[in-house]
Every structure is written in C-alpha cells, then in structure tokens.
Design a protein around this motif. Structure first.
Motif, PDB file in Angstrom:
ATOM      1  N   ASN A 180       0.827  -1.200   0.000  1.00 56.17           N
ATOM      2  CA  ASN A 180       0.000   0.000   0.000  1.00 56.17           C
ATOM      3  C   ASN A 180       0.868   1.260   0.000  1.00 56.17           C
ATOM      4  O   ASN A 180       0.568   2.241  -0.676  1.00 56.17           O
ATOM      5  N   HIS A 204      -3.873   4.756  -5.075  1.00 57.11           N
ATOM      6  CA  HIS A 204      -5.021   4.841  -4.173  1.00 57.11           C
ATOM      7  C   HIS A 204      -5.183   6.237  -3.561  1.00 57.11           C
ATOM      8  O   HIS A 204      -6.146   6.475  -2.843  1.00 57.11           O
ATOM      9  N   HIS A 256      -7.011   9.757   0.161  1.00 57.08           N
ATOM     10  CA  HIS A 256      -6.234  10.676   1.011  1.00 57.08           C
ATOM     11  C   HIS A 256      -6.488  12.152   0.666  1.00 57.08           C
ATOM     12  O   HIS A 256      -5.604  12.853   0.159  1.00 57.08           O
ATOM     13  N   ASP A 276      -4.923   4.617   5.481  1.00 54.59           N
ATOM     14  CA  ASP A 276      -4.132   3.477   5.005  1.00 54.59           C
ATOM     15  C   ASP A 276      -4.391   2.219   5.836  1.00 54.59           C
ATOM     16  O   ASP A 276      -4.408   1.110   5.310  1.00 54.59           O
TER      17      ASP A 276
HETATM   18 FE    FE Z   1      -1.867   5.699   1.411  1.00 56.21          FE
END
Ligand code: FE
Ligand code: 3BY
Ligand code: FES
Length: 411
Positions: free
Chosen positions: A197, A203, A208, A359
């Motif tokens: 990750n 992502h 985020h 996360d």
């Molecule tokens: Fe992240």
C-alpha cells in the motif's frame, strides 16, 4: 523443508506483475519463514538517535520473538542488546523507553553496565564469573539520525546503506532533532500489505484528501522509475543540489533502499492543510533554502520517511503476527522549536494521522478480501504500481536467495 520447497517454487513461478498468492499474506508458517529469513537476519530501523540523547537513555523494541534494548553508553556510543537477562531470562528493561545509570533486571537485580557487561549479581558463589554473563550484543549502526539493528550472528555489510543514505540525511541534522510526537497504530494485515500500500499512490486520490493537498499523486514521486524525464523534478533536483542538498533519485542495486528528493504540489512546503510550514523554526540550521519538497527514503522491510524543510516524519513497520503489523510514526522538529510557540502538535500531525488511518482501513480491507477462497493474485498497474512490483520483486528475490543459500548449506 517441505515449506521451504513450496515457498521457493511459488516464488520462482510467481506471475510477474501480479500480487502474491494467498498464503504469503495470511499463513502462520509463511509468516514464520518471513521472520526467520528476513526479519531475524537483515538490518532493521528501530528508532532515532535523538530519542536517546543522553547516556543511559534507552528504547526497547520487539522484533518477532526477540526483545531488544537500544541504549546510549557513557561514551555516547549507541549499542543494542538482547533484552533477556543472563540469569534466568527475565526482560531486563520492561518499559518502552527510559533512562537509567545501569540496566537492572527487576527479577533478582542482576545489574548491567550500559555497555552490557554484568557488574553486579548478588550471592552467586565463589566460582561465578561475571564476565561470562554480559548481555548478548545485537549489531547496531547509526546513520544520519537513524538507528538500525541486525539480529543475525553475522550481519550483512552495512557500508552500502551508509554510503548511499548518509549524504542525503546529513544536511537535515536529525541526530540533533527532537521528537515532537510519536504514535503507534496496529494494522490488521500482513506486513507486506502495509508495504504494498505504501509503494503506490494509485489509491491516493480516492483515499487521502488531506495528503493530496500537498503530495503529488504522480507515480514519478512515489515510484521507482527515477523521473529523469520529468522537468519539474529535474529542475527541483538541480535547485536543491545547488543549495547543498543531495536530491537525485538513487536506488541500491539490491532494490532494498532508495533516496530521492521530490517536489510537493505547487508552493507547498509541508504536510499541512494549507501547505504552509507547520513549524516556524526550520528543522535544520544547515538548510537555508525554502521549497525543498520531501526527501524520500525507504529501506525494506522496516521504514519509509519524509524529510521536509520544517519537520521530518519516519515510519517504522514491525510485524506482530501473520495478520497484524505495528506502524510507528515519529514527527521530528528542531530541538529548540517550542511547542505552542513554534508549532502546534495537532496541526503538525493532522495530515499524516488522517493518512495513516486511511491506510490502515485500506490494509485491513485488503486483508479481508485476500482471506476469501476466491482471491487470486491480480495484476498491478504498470503505470501506477511500479513501486509495488519492485517491492514484491525485492521480497521474492531476497527470499529465494536466502532459502536457496540455506538449502545449499544443509546439503
Ligand atoms: Fe496511502
Ligand atoms: O508515504 C508514502 O511515501 C506513500 C507515497 C504514496 C502513498 N504514501 C503516502
Ligand atoms: Fe534477571 Fe534473575 S532473571 S536477575
């Protein structure tokens, strides 16, 4: 040995550019093999010099089954020891951190000097020789404010790590910084999922919102392709290097660690909601330019880092079990920066506390889905997940090399 052979076969036949097979993320025996092959044998980041600024300051860490204590001696040398008493094995230092003129085991008060030698053991008889019962040493190196340890009897050469990362770290003077804040979160997922990750920003846009105000989601920043052809990045490197800050992308040939200084979005200087500095006092007196972006360092399997103009953030990954990983985040600022005057902890930590929590949720949901019998390895995005591919490749190569070496020794 059967397991070794199975793992070797799976890694060698691994489909290039695809995620790993299910047991690598959930199986207890595979986890044990990761610990024995990587974690108990290679260099691991455990903490910062500035966490133990004075003689007798110590921190402890748990690496799988091994409790370890890292302590600064009267000679200022930082040493690491197995945190298990040579009397009957009680942990000598039972707290996460502390300060003590000597290390005293709480069970029967066997007392060790800061260099690990046993100096006091009550009523052990005539023939007892204290010299035979010092704390067992653990290899320990400190570079640019980062303390690394290695649990192996014979450690691999640390010199290449030092040679590459020291010049990048030096101007930031982290060994003289101070900890403004630290926190540890437990992510319910295998340590490799935490890394996978981390190694992509595919992502980021969807997960985020706070970080994306300042951190570029382009793969050139996070990935491992180097960004030689990106004019914004090459101009950034030229400007920072002219100011005495090593910046160009450098990756070790083994793929285990890399350094690179990347620009942040537009005028951002720090990971705050506004992009403005969170700390009035610059982190290092040696950095006199502004807009230096973020100095990125990763070293598998324990750490990734961001060093900014006003603060630095280190991340330490430690596996707890096949499906649990502890991630410790430490925010460092100039030692003379005053809380409430030069910075506010909430403002300093907000973006990464949110990002870490986002996360964590991702890793946990990832682990959830991988537990399904219907899971099968899936393809990484060539454009966005080059960093993940590189991590998986490093992991596979490292495991294969070590496991084959072990087999050769046995035969
Ligand atoms: Fe992240
Ligand atoms: O902390 C990091 O370096 C990575 C980069 C992209 C995603 N994550 C925020
Ligand atoms: Fe440490 Fe007895 S186990 S003094």
């Amino acid at each position: 040995m059967d397991l070794h052979n199975t793992v070797l076969r799976q890694l060698k036949n691994r489909r290039d550019g695809f995620s790993l097979e299910q047991p690598f993320y959930i199986d207890q025996d595979y986890f044990k093999l990761d610990m024995e092959t990587i974690w108990y044998r290679d260099w691991l980041f455990v903490g910062h010099d500035c966490e133990i600024p004075r003689a007798g300051n110590y921190v402890t860490a748990q690496i799988g089954d091994y409790p370890v204590v890292i302590v600064r001696g009267k000679d200022q040398v930082i040493r690491a020891f197995h945190n298990t008493c040579r009397h009957r094995g009680h942990r000598v230092c039972t707290q996460e951190r502390g300060a003590s003129a000597k290390l005293v085991c709480p069970y029967h008060q066997w007392t060790y000097d800061l260099d690990g030698s046993l100096v006091f053991a009550r009523q052990m008889g005539e023939s007892f020789d204290k010299q035979d019962f010092g704390l067992k040493p653990v290899h320990c190196e400190s570079v640019g404010g980062y303390i690394f340890i290695c649990l192996a009897n014979e450690a691999s050469d640390f010199a290449p790590v030092r040679a590459t990362i020291e010049p990048y770290l030096k101007p930031h003077r982290l060994s003289e910084a101070k900890v403004a804040h630290r926190n540890t979160i437990i992510e319910k997922g295998n340590w490799k999922l935490v890394w996978e990750n981390n190694r992509e920003c595919y992502h980021c846009a969807g997960n985020h919102p706070e970080l994306c105000r300042t951190y570029p989601e382009a793969p050139s920043a996070t990935g491992v392709q180097g960004a030689k052809d990106d004019p914004v990045i090459t101009e950034h490197w030229a400007r920072c290097e002219a100011a005495g800050l090593p910046s160009e992308f450098t990756m070790d040939p083994s793929g285990q660690f890399r350094v690179a200084r990347m620009p942040l979005i537009q005028d951002a200087e720090s990971y705050t909601m506004s992009g403005k500095r969170a700390v009035k006092r610059p982190l290092s007196d040696d950095v006199t330019v502004s807009h230096i972006g973020t100095m990125l360092l990763f070293h598998y399997p324990t750490t990734w880092n961001h060093i900014l103009v006003d603060h630095a953030i280190s991340f330490r990954v430690l596996p707890i079990s096949a499906e649990e990983t502890a991630v410790t985040t430490t925010w460092l600022v100039h030692k003379d920066a005053v809380e409430g005057v030069d910075y506010n902890v909430d403002e300093l930590t907000h973006v990464w506390k949110m990002t870490n929590d986002q996360d964590r949720a991702i890793v946990e949901e990832n682990a959830f889905g991988i537990r399904s019998p219907a899971y099968e390895p899936g393809p990484y995005s060539v454009d966005h997940e080059g960093g993940v591919m590189q991590f998986v490749e490093w992991y596979s190569n490292f495991m294969v090399e070590r496991l084959q070496g072990d087999k050769a020794k046995l035969s």
